[in-house]
Every structure is written in C-alpha cells, then in structure tokens.
Design an enzyme around this catalytic site. Structure first.
Site, PDB file in Angstrom:
ATOM      1  N   ASP A  13       0.812  -1.222   0.000  1.00  0.00           N
ATOM      2  CA  ASP A  13       0.000   0.000   0.000  1.00  0.00           C
ATOM      3  C   ASP A  13       0.841   1.266   0.000  1.00  0.00           C
ATOM      4  O   ASP A  13       0.423   2.294   0.547  1.00  0.00           O
ATOM      5  CB  ASP A  13      -0.974   0.017   1.190  1.00  0.00           C
ATOM      6  CG  ASP A  13      -1.760  -1.271   1.289  1.00  0.00           C
ATOM      7  OD1 ASP A  13      -2.287  -1.688   0.248  1.00  0.00           O
ATOM      8  OD2 ASP A  13      -1.825  -1.860   2.378  1.00  0.00           O
ATOM      9  N   GLY A  15       1.617   2.976  -2.620  1.00  0.00           N
ATOM     10  CA  GLY A  15       1.233   3.859  -3.731  1.00  0.00           C
ATOM     11  C   GLY A  15       1.903   3.435  -5.031  1.00  0.00           C
ATOM     12  O   GLY A  15       2.196   4.275  -5.880  1.00  0.00           O
ATOM     13  N   LYS A  16       2.095   2.127  -5.188  1.00  0.00           N
ATOM     14  CA  LYS A  16       2.761   1.622  -6.402  1.00  0.00           C
ATOM     15  C   LYS A  16       1.931   1.904  -7.643  1.00  0.00           C
ATOM     16  O   LYS A  16       2.465   2.182  -8.701  1.00  0.00           O
ATOM     17  CB  LYS A  16       3.004   0.109  -6.290  1.00  0.00           C
ATOM     18  CG  LYS A  16       3.990  -0.255  -5.195  1.00  0.00           C
ATOM     19  CD  LYS A  16       4.149  -1.759  -5.069  1.00  0.00           C
ATOM     20  CE  LYS A  16       2.932  -2.453  -4.492  1.00  0.00           C
ATOM     21  NZ  LYS A  16       2.634  -2.133  -3.081  1.00  0.00           N
ATOM     22  N   GLY A  40      -4.008  -4.453  -4.298  1.00  0.00           N
ATOM     23  CA  GLY A  40      -4.958  -3.400  -4.670  1.00  0.00           C
ATOM     24  C   GLY A  40      -4.155  -2.186  -5.084  1.00  0.00           C
ATOM     25  O   GLY A  40      -3.565  -1.523  -4.250  1.00  0.00           O
ATOM     26  N   HIS A  41      -4.062  -1.951  -6.380  1.00  0.00           N
ATOM     27  CA  HIS A  41      -3.279  -0.816  -6.873  1.00  0.00           C
ATOM     28  C   HIS A  41      -4.243   0.258  -7.376  1.00  0.00           C
ATOM     29  O   HIS A  41      -4.975   0.043  -8.337  1.00  0.00           O
ATOM     30  CB  HIS A  41      -2.343  -1.272  -7.994  1.00  0.00           C
ATOM     31  CG  HIS A  41      -1.305  -2.260  -7.522  1.00  0.00           C
ATOM     32  ND1 HIS A  41      -0.682  -3.157  -8.331  1.00  0.00           N
ATOM     33  CD2 HIS A  41      -0.798  -2.478  -6.280  1.00  0.00           C
ATOM     34  CE1 HIS A  41       0.180  -3.884  -7.623  1.00  0.00           C
ATOM     35  NE2 HIS A  41       0.109  -3.493  -6.371  1.00  0.00           N
ATOM     36  N   GLN A 224       2.305  -6.097  -3.303  1.00  0.00           N
ATOM     37  CA  GLN A 224       2.542  -6.145  -1.851  1.00  0.00           C
ATOM     38  C   GLN A 224       3.771  -5.283  -1.525  1.00  0.00           C
ATOM     39  O   GLN A 224       3.934  -4.238  -2.123  1.00  0.00           O
ATOM     40  CB  GLN A 224       2.706  -7.578  -1.350  1.00  0.00           C
ATOM     41  CG  GLN A 224       1.395  -8.370  -1.304  1.00  0.00           C
ATOM     42  CD  GLN A 224       0.956  -8.921  -2.640  1.00  0.00           C
ATOM     43  OE1 GLN A 224       1.724  -9.507  -3.358  1.00  0.00           O
ATOM     44  NE2 GLN A 224      -0.302  -8.762  -2.977  1.00  0.00           N
ATOM     45  N   ARG A 305      -6.191   0.126   7.915  1.00  0.00           N
ATOM     46  CA  ARG A 305      -4.761  -0.177   8.032  1.00  0.00           C
ATOM     47  C   ARG A 305      -4.218   0.344   9.351  1.00  0.00           C
ATOM     48  O   ARG A 305      -4.671   1.378   9.838  1.00  0.00           O
ATOM     49  CB  ARG A 305      -3.990   0.460   6.879  1.00  0.00           C
ATOM     50  CG  ARG A 305      -4.414  -0.083   5.539  1.00  0.00           C
ATOM     51  CD  ARG A 305      -3.641   0.587   4.397  1.00  0.00           C
ATOM     52  NE  ARG A 305      -4.189   0.148   3.117  1.00  0.00           N
ATOM     53  CZ  ARG A 305      -4.390   0.944   2.068  1.00  0.00           C
ATOM     54  NH1 ARG A 305      -4.069   2.217   2.129  1.00  0.00           N
ATOM     55  NH2 ARG A 305      -4.904   0.459   0.960  1.00  0.00           N
ATOM     56  N   GLY A 415       0.201  14.152  -4.348  1.00  0.00           N
ATOM     57  CA  GLY A 415      -1.245  13.952  -4.463  1.00  0.00           C
ATOM     58  C   GLY A 415      -1.496  12.739  -5.334  1.00  0.00           C
ATOM     59  O   GLY A 415      -0.553  12.115  -5.840  1.00  0.00           O
TER      60      GLY A 415
HETATM   61  P1  IMP Z   1      -2.287 -12.947   1.524  1.00  0.00           P
HETATM   62  O1  IMP Z   1      -1.384 -12.281   0.550  1.00  0.00           O
HETATM   63  O2  IMP Z   1      -3.738 -12.810   1.202  1.00  0.00           O
HETATM   64  O3  IMP Z   1      -1.876 -14.372   1.792  1.00  0.00           O
HETATM   65  O4  IMP Z   1      -2.118 -12.202   2.946  1.00  0.00           O
HETATM   66  C1  IMP Z   1      -0.901 -12.272   3.683  1.00  0.00           C
HETATM   67  C2  IMP Z   1      -0.578 -10.923   4.319  1.00  0.00           C
HETATM   68  O5  IMP Z   1      -0.239  -9.993   3.308  1.00  0.00           O
HETATM   69  C3  IMP Z   1      -1.750 -10.298   5.105  1.00  0.00           C
HETATM   70  O6  IMP Z   1      -1.225  -9.572   6.179  1.00  0.00           O
HETATM   71  C4  IMP Z   1      -2.347  -9.342   4.076  1.00  0.00           C
HETATM   72  O7  IMP Z   1      -3.053  -8.295   4.702  1.00  0.00           O
HETATM   73  C5  IMP Z   1      -1.096  -8.859   3.405  1.00  0.00           C
HETATM   74  N1  IMP Z   1      -1.324  -8.360   2.041  1.00  0.00           N
HETATM   75  C6  IMP Z   1      -1.561  -9.099   0.944  1.00  0.00           C
HETATM   76  N2  IMP Z   1      -1.681  -8.295  -0.146  1.00  0.00           N
HETATM   77  C7  IMP Z   1      -1.503  -7.042   0.290  1.00  0.00           C
HETATM   78  C8  IMP Z   1      -1.482  -5.773  -0.380  1.00  0.00           C
HETATM   79  O8  IMP Z   1      -1.611  -5.655  -1.594  1.00  0.00           O
HETATM   80  N3  IMP Z   1      -1.263  -4.686   0.421  1.00  0.00           N
HETATM   81  C9  IMP Z   1      -1.045  -4.798   1.755  1.00  0.00           C
HETATM   82  N4  IMP Z   1      -1.046  -5.965   2.406  1.00  0.00           N
HETATM   83  C10 IMP Z   1      -1.269  -7.078   1.689  1.00  0.00           C
END
Ligand code: IMP
Length: 443
Positions: A13, A15-16, A40-41, A224, A305, A415
């Site tokens: 998260d 901001g990629k 989630g981008h 991630q 978060r 921004g």
């Molecule tokens: P999983 O990727 O669904 O297996 O989750 C494993 C961990 O990675 C958890 O703490 C999720 O909240 C975190 N996580 C997975 N994808 C993201 C992301 O895109 N942004 C932030 N945290 C993530």
C-alpha cells in the site's frame, strides 16, 4: 534501453499504482512478477478512481503491453471481473493489451476454502490474509499439485490434473466435515475459462526476450511490499510469494541482468494490514489521525490499516535486500500540520542496540524503537511543481531520510493525480526517460 523494477519497501500500500502508471509512458511493457488479486493498486486519472488487483498498472496507457508473469497465481474469475470493470470504464484489456504467462498458476475453488479453514485454525495467531486463496495456491505450486494456465490448452490434461489435486484434498475436506469436491463441476467451470483465457496465454520469457532484442523498455512491477516477502519479510506474517526484487527474475523468466535499476516506493510514514509485528505502530489518536487523513483503508478488503511513524531501520533493510537505487516518497502531505514528526532510527532489544532489522518476528515484536524527532511542516505540498516549491522543513525531512536509509529520493508524490508529482533534480537520470513521463503527466 533501460528496464526499471518498481516495488514497495514496506508492508504494501505504498502507492505503487500511481507511480507505475506515472512512469509507464517511458516503457513499452509493464510486467508484473508475483502475487495475485490480493493486491490493490489504485490509480486516479482525471478525478476517476481505478483499482487494479491483478492487471498491471500500465493498462491505462493504450500503447503499453501488460504482462502477467509465471510468478503470479491467477483467479480466472477475478481476472475477467477486472477486464470487465476496465471495459466499463472505457479501458481496453483484451489479449492485444495483456499477455498471461502459460506458467502462471491458477487459483482453484478449493484454495479460498482451505485458506479460511487454516486462518480459523490459527485463531489469535491468524496471519490476517485477504482470503483470496493466494497462499494455498502457492502451497499447491510448491507441492507440485498446481494447475497452470498452460494446462488449459488441453482439456484432457486439465481434467486429469483437477482429479489428481482433488484426490489430494479429499482427506482434508473429510476431516473438516466438508463434502467432497465436485470434480465434474470444477472441470466444466475451468473448461469455460480455458476458452476465454486462451487468447491471452503467451510464452512470457520468449516474449520479453523478443521485446528486449527490439530495444524496448520494460518496467517490472512488484505487488505487496518487501516486508511481506516470503523469505525476507516478517515471516510468518507475510504473503506467499517473492515480492522482493529477486522475484522479478524468477517470476517472469528474465535474467537478473535484465534489471537495470530499482525504484523503491515508501510512504512518508508506515502502514500495515493484517497481523504481525510493527515497531512504530501508533495505537493512539495520532495513529487514527494519520489513518483518517491518509484514507488508510484496504483497496482490496476495505480493512482499516494500522499506522505508525516512518521506520528508517525497516526501509534501510528493504533498500539492502532489493538493491534499491532510488526512492519514490509518497503521501508526505498526510503528515503536514504535525508540529513534530518522529522517525525511527534504531531498535533496542534487551538493552542492546540492534545492528539491523531482525528476521525473527518475536524479536521485532519486542524491540523498542528509538526516535529522532524532526520539525514538522505546516504547509501543504499540493501544487508544488518542483523541488523549490517544497516546504523547507519537509526538504530537511527528506534529507534526513536519505541519510538514514543511504539512498536518494528521486520522486515526491504530492497527491493522487499524475501531475501531482515532484521529480528531484537528476535523481532518475539514466533510469527513466523523464521527458516522456512529464509530457504524458501534463497532458
Ligand atoms: P495474503 O497475501 O492474502 O496471503 O495475505 C498475507 C498478508 O499480506 C496479510 O497480512 C495481508 O493483509 C497482506 N497483504 C496481501 N496483499 C496485500 C497488499 O496488496 N497490500 C497490503 N497488504 C497485503
């Protein structure tokens, strides 16, 4: 020709989405190398919010080819939902725009089911996963039970693989009191996906080699963040793939020398979703203020978060394990107005100052962060078009961060929109054709 790898340096998260979308005009191909629709981008264009999960963030630029590498786990349903959502917003996401690696593993119906069971079993020690089936799909990959996108090309092979995998899952389902998997129904569903996915399937390593031979530029996109990496993150509170820079070579089938530079993205503070240690977490009103101002709610799950101060120990570690050349600093405006802004400069454990970021989560849980308190900046950064427009105290904050993490900041995001970006002089030289990026952002 220069290929750039862009990845997050914290717990995701960072901001990629914005940074990849911003830089895409300087690249011909944007290739994602790991994860799945757990990501989630978010990209804002002209006041419109577009959230991408699986499809690379270069998709909003019509001339760019988007690649989904073998390092991803792909839910066909999630893929086509995203293709449909993009189409509804006027963005074409057909096979002429997207290449899906035949080596990518498929998320099967049993993956989210078994993930919920395993999270429930862990109870208070749950990872806090997104429950999208990501972890179990990678488990099957490692167990040599995975079904790959390329297997969709032959329905007999597909049927056999589904039957094999289901037979391996049966005992687990029986113990948990669940009905056995309906192999025929699963086969019919995936045979349907086979027809739709067929035109997207490509030999990605070959495709990337061809593009590089033509002198085209590739942007490697991580998902991630480095601290969620299966090997180098805060294990076991991590995702199940290699989100660090090394993952790009295995996740796409390119040699490590194809990566010419690494841009690491970090927020001016820290956030984390899910469970796991977080030394600078703020459990007080300040943490809640940052969350509110930063709109810190998951783009995939909507979860709030956790928020805390910038952790230079963690980011310095991320610079090391990823070979980061330059940093893009995002969301500094969220901190505007705080009289003082603390930055974590070290950890103490059992009275001793630690040398680096400890790999054991049970140590990280107990460290005491040491802070250096910097003066805040009351002014907003909105509207700053160059380094000279940045508040003095903020410029000093950046300088201190650069010293602490031993890496230069090249981009400050002021921004959500493309144009709300300040490039610090010369910092991206040789890595990105900034003239192309600037022209596109201003358009
Ligand atoms: P999983 O990727 O669904 O297996 O989750 C494993 C961990 O990675 C958890 O703490 C999720 O909240 C975190 N996580 C997975 N994808 C993201 C992301 O895109 N942004 C932030 N945290 C993530």
């Amino acid at each position: 020709m220069a290929n750039l790898l862009v990845l997050g340096m914290q717990w995701g998260d960072e901001g990629k989405g914005k940074i990849v979308d911003l830089l895409t005009p300087a690249f011909d191909v944007v290739a994602r190398y790991q994860g799945g629709h757990n990501a989630g981008h978010t990209v804002w264009v002209g006041g419109r919010k577009i959230v991408l999960h699986l499809i690379p963030s270069g998709i909003l630029h019509p001339g760019t080819l988007c690649v989904i590498g073998n390092g991803l786990v792909v839910s066909p349903a999630a893929f086509f939902k995203e293709v449909g959502d993009l189409g509804a917003q006027g963005v074409s996401a057909g096979p002429e725009r997207i290449a899906l690696s035949r080596g990518a593993h498929l998320i099967m119906p049993w993956h989210p089911m078994t993930e919920r069971l395993s999270e429930d079993r862990r109870g208070a020690k749950r990872i806090g996963t997104t429950c999208r089936g990501i972890g179990p799909a990678y488990e099957d990959k490692a167990a040599r039970l995975g079904i790959r996108a390329g297997d969709l090309a032959d329905l007999e092979v597909l049927r056999e693989k589904i039957a094999e995998a289901a037979a391996a899952k049966d005992p687990v389902f029986r113990v948990c009191g669940l009905p056995p998997l309906d192999i025929e129904a699963i086969f019919r569903e995936y045979a349907g996906w086979a027809e739709k996915l067929g035109p997207y399937l490509r030999d990605v390593p070959l495709l990337l080699e061809e593009r590089m031979k033509l002198g085209q530029n590739i942007l490697f996109e991580g998902a991630q963040g480095a601290l969620l990496d299966l090997d180098h993150g805060t294990y076991p509170y991590v995702t199940s793939s290699s989100s660090t820079a090394g993952g790009a070579a295995t996740g796409l089938g390119v040699g490590p020398r194809a990566i010419h530079g690494v841009l690491g993205i970090t927020k001016a503070y820290t956030t984390r979703v899910g469970s796991g240690p977080f030394p600078t977490e703020l459990l007080d009103e300040t943490g809640r203020t940052i969350a509110k101002r930063g709109d810190e709610y998951g783009a995939t799950t909507g979860r709030a978060r956790r928020c805390g101060w910038f952790d230079a120990v963690a980011v310095r570690y991320a610079c090391r394990v990823n070979g980061v050349d330059r940093i893009a600093l995002t969301k500094p405006d969220v901190l505007a107005g705080f009289a003082e802004v603390p930055v974590c400069v070290g950890y103490r454990y059992k009275g001793e100052r630690l040398k680096g970021f400890p790999p054991e989560p049970w140590v990280l849980e107990r460290v005491e962060p040491e802070y250096r308190v910097l003066p805040g900046w009351p002014e907003s950064l909105h509207g700053a078009s160059g380094p000279e427009g940045l508040p003095k105290a903020f410029a000093e904050y950046v300088r201190v961060l650069e010293d602490l993490v031993e890496t230069r900041v090249a981009i400050v995001s002021t921004g959500v929109e493309r144009a709300e970006t300040v490039f610090l002089d010369g910092a991206l030289a040789g890595l990105v054709d900034l003239a192309r990026v600037r022209a596109a952002a201003a358009a």
